[in-house]
Scaffold this motif. Sequence first.
Motif, PDB file in Angstrom:
ATOM      1  N   LEU A  77       0.875  -1.166   0.000  1.00 59.50           N
ATOM      2  CA  LEU A  77       0.000   0.000   0.000  1.00 59.50           C
ATOM      3  C   LEU A  77       0.912   1.215   0.000  1.00 59.50           C
ATOM      4  O   LEU A  77       1.736   1.373   0.915  1.00 59.50           O
ATOM      5  CB  LEU A  77      -0.906  -0.014   1.233  1.00 59.50           C
ATOM      6  N   GLY A  78       0.768   2.035  -1.022  1.00 61.89           N
ATOM      7  CA  GLY A  78       1.701   3.147  -1.155  1.00 61.89           C
ATOM      8  C   GLY A  78       3.098   2.559  -1.308  1.00 61.89           C
ATOM      9  O   GLY A  78       3.298   1.588  -2.012  1.00 61.89           O
ATOM     10  N   GLY A  79       4.058   3.104  -0.611  1.00 56.22           N
ATOM     11  CA  GLY A  79       5.416   2.572  -0.659  1.00 56.22           C
ATOM     12  C   GLY A  79       5.702   1.563   0.434  1.00 56.22           C
ATOM     13  O   GLY A  79       6.851   1.214   0.668  1.00 56.22           O
ATOM     14  N   PHE A  80       4.669   1.068   1.104  1.00 56.58           N
ATOM     15  CA  PHE A  80       4.839   0.172   2.252  1.00 56.58           C
ATOM     16  C   PHE A  80       4.410  -1.252   1.931  1.00 56.58           C
ATOM     17  O   PHE A  80       3.474  -1.467   1.166  1.00 56.58           O
ATOM     18  CB  PHE A  80       3.977   0.639   3.442  1.00 56.58           C
ATOM     19  N   GLU A  81       5.070  -2.197   2.582  1.00 55.27           N
ATOM     20  CA  GLU A  81       4.538  -3.541   2.660  1.00 55.27           C
ATOM     21  C   GLU A  81       3.496  -3.487   3.773  1.00 55.27           C
ATOM     22  O   GLU A  81       3.644  -2.722   4.726  1.00 55.27           O
ATOM     23  CB  GLU A  81       5.625  -4.543   3.031  1.00 55.27           C
ATOM     24  N   VAL A  82       2.448  -4.273   3.669  1.00 51.38           N
ATOM     25  CA  VAL A  82       1.422  -4.334   4.706  1.00 51.38           C
ATOM     26  C   VAL A  82       1.680  -5.585   5.536  1.00 51.38           C
ATOM     27  O   VAL A  82       1.843  -6.678   4.989  1.00 51.38           O
ATOM     28  CB  VAL A  82      -0.001  -4.378   4.101  1.00 51.38           C
ATOM     29  N   HIS A  83       1.743  -5.413   6.850  1.00 50.36           N
ATOM     30  CA  HIS A  83       1.966  -6.568   7.716  1.00 50.36           C
ATOM     31  C   HIS A  83       0.848  -7.578   7.471  1.00 50.36           C
ATOM     32  O   HIS A  83      -0.325  -7.209   7.407  1.00 50.36           O
ATOM     33  CB  HIS A  83       1.976  -6.135   9.186  1.00 50.36           C
ATOM     34  N   PRO A  84       1.192  -8.872   7.339  1.00 48.66           N
ATOM     35  CA  PRO A  84       0.164  -9.873   7.049  1.00 48.66           C
ATOM     36  C   PRO A  84      -0.950  -9.944   8.102  1.00 48.66           C
ATOM     37  O   PRO A  84      -2.095 -10.246   7.766  1.00 48.66           O
ATOM     38  CB  PRO A  84       0.926 -11.201   7.003  1.00 48.66           C
ATOM     39  N   ALA A  85      -0.638  -9.666   9.355  1.00 45.78           N
ATOM     40  CA  ALA A  85      -1.681  -9.681  10.386  1.00 45.78           C
ATOM     41  C   ALA A  85      -2.653  -8.528  10.180  1.00 45.78           C
ATOM     42  O   ALA A  85      -3.861  -8.687  10.374  1.00 45.78           O
ATOM     43  CB  ALA A  85      -1.063  -9.628  11.781  1.00 45.78           C
ATOM     44  N   ALA A  86      -2.158  -7.379   9.794  1.00 44.10           N
ATOM     45  CA  ALA A  86      -3.048  -6.247   9.494  1.00 44.10           C
ATOM     46  C   ALA A  86      -3.917  -6.583   8.283  1.00 44.10           C
ATOM     47  O   ALA A  86      -5.104  -6.248   8.242  1.00 44.10           O
ATOM     48  CB  ALA A  86      -2.236  -4.980   9.248  1.00 44.10           C
ATOM     49  N   ASP A  87      -3.312  -7.267   7.336  1.00 47.45           N
ATOM     50  CA  ASP A  87      -4.020  -7.622   6.109  1.00 47.45           C
ATOM     51  C   ASP A  87      -5.103  -8.675   6.351  1.00 47.45           C
ATOM     52  O   ASP A  87      -5.975  -8.870   5.513  1.00 47.45           O
ATOM     53  CB  ASP A  87      -3.012  -8.127   5.068  1.00 47.45           C
ATOM     54  N   ALA A  88      -5.057  -9.337   7.515  1.00 48.65           N
ATOM     55  CA  ALA A  88      -6.074 -10.335   7.845  1.00 48.65           C
ATOM     56  C   ALA A  88      -7.423  -9.686   8.129  1.00 48.65           C
ATOM     57  O   ALA A  88      -8.465 -10.328   7.998  1.00 48.65           O
ATOM     58  CB  ALA A  88      -5.633 -11.154   9.065  1.00 48.65           C
ATOM     59  N   TYR A  89      -7.401  -8.429   8.507  1.00 49.18           N
ATOM     60  CA  TYR A  89      -8.653  -7.711   8.813  1.00 49.18           C
ATOM     61  C   TYR A  89      -9.236  -7.153   7.524  1.00 49.18           C
ATOM     62  O   TYR A  89      -8.503  -6.636   6.673  1.00 49.18           O
ATOM     63  CB  TYR A  89      -8.389  -6.579   9.804  1.00 49.18           C
ATOM     64  N   PRO A  90     -10.560  -7.227   7.377  1.00 48.71           N
ATOM     65  CA  PRO A  90     -11.172  -6.713   6.139  1.00 48.71           C
ATOM     66  C   PRO A  90     -11.051  -5.189   6.031  1.00 48.71           C
ATOM     67  O   PRO A  90     -11.072  -4.485   7.038  1.00 48.71           O
ATOM     68  CB  PRO A  90     -12.639  -7.136   6.266  1.00 48.71           C
ATOM     69  N   MET A  91     -10.887  -4.738   4.804  1.00 49.36           N
ATOM     70  CA  MET A  91     -10.853  -3.299   4.547  1.00 49.36           C
ATOM     71  C   MET A  91     -12.284  -2.764   4.640  1.00 49.36           C
ATOM     72  O   MET A  91     -13.245  -3.491   4.411  1.00 49.36           O
ATOM     73  CB  MET A  91     -10.310  -3.029   3.142  1.00 49.36           C
TER      74      MET A  91
END
Length: 143
Positions: free
Chosen positions: A4-18
């Motif tokens: 997201l943007g210039g960042f990798e998204v932590h997989p645990a954060a990505d587990a939560y729905p947007m």
Amino acid sequence: MAHLGGFEVHPAADAYPMIDGEEFDKLVDSVKRNGLREPIIVNHDRTVLVDGRNRFRACEAAGVDPVFETLGAHYDELKILNLIVDRNERRRDLNAGQKAGVATTLKPMFAAAIKAEENKRKSTAVGDKSSRSGDAPSTSTKP
């Protein structure tokens, strides 16, 4: 890892729905009116987005510069996982199915982080013992 943007998204954060639809539109409107009230959290070297994917997207949509909080280097994986869960459980209203899906995804992450922590403690304890054993000559009554 997702990006997201210039960042990798932590997989645990990505587990939560947007969030999306009206809920996202309200967040964008709030950011336009009030700015970003809660910073986006990134890891110590600012490469991984730990918390705040929706806020980051809302800043982009609102044309507002995001505000970041950088975690200290002392945040190991277990502390980061606990932070992600704490922030999302406190802030999000997930249904039972969503909670179950998140728990299923997070369980192996926590298991791996706990195992890494245990291994770290064991290696530190072994290192402490071996460094002490060289401090004094050993004596034995056995031939």
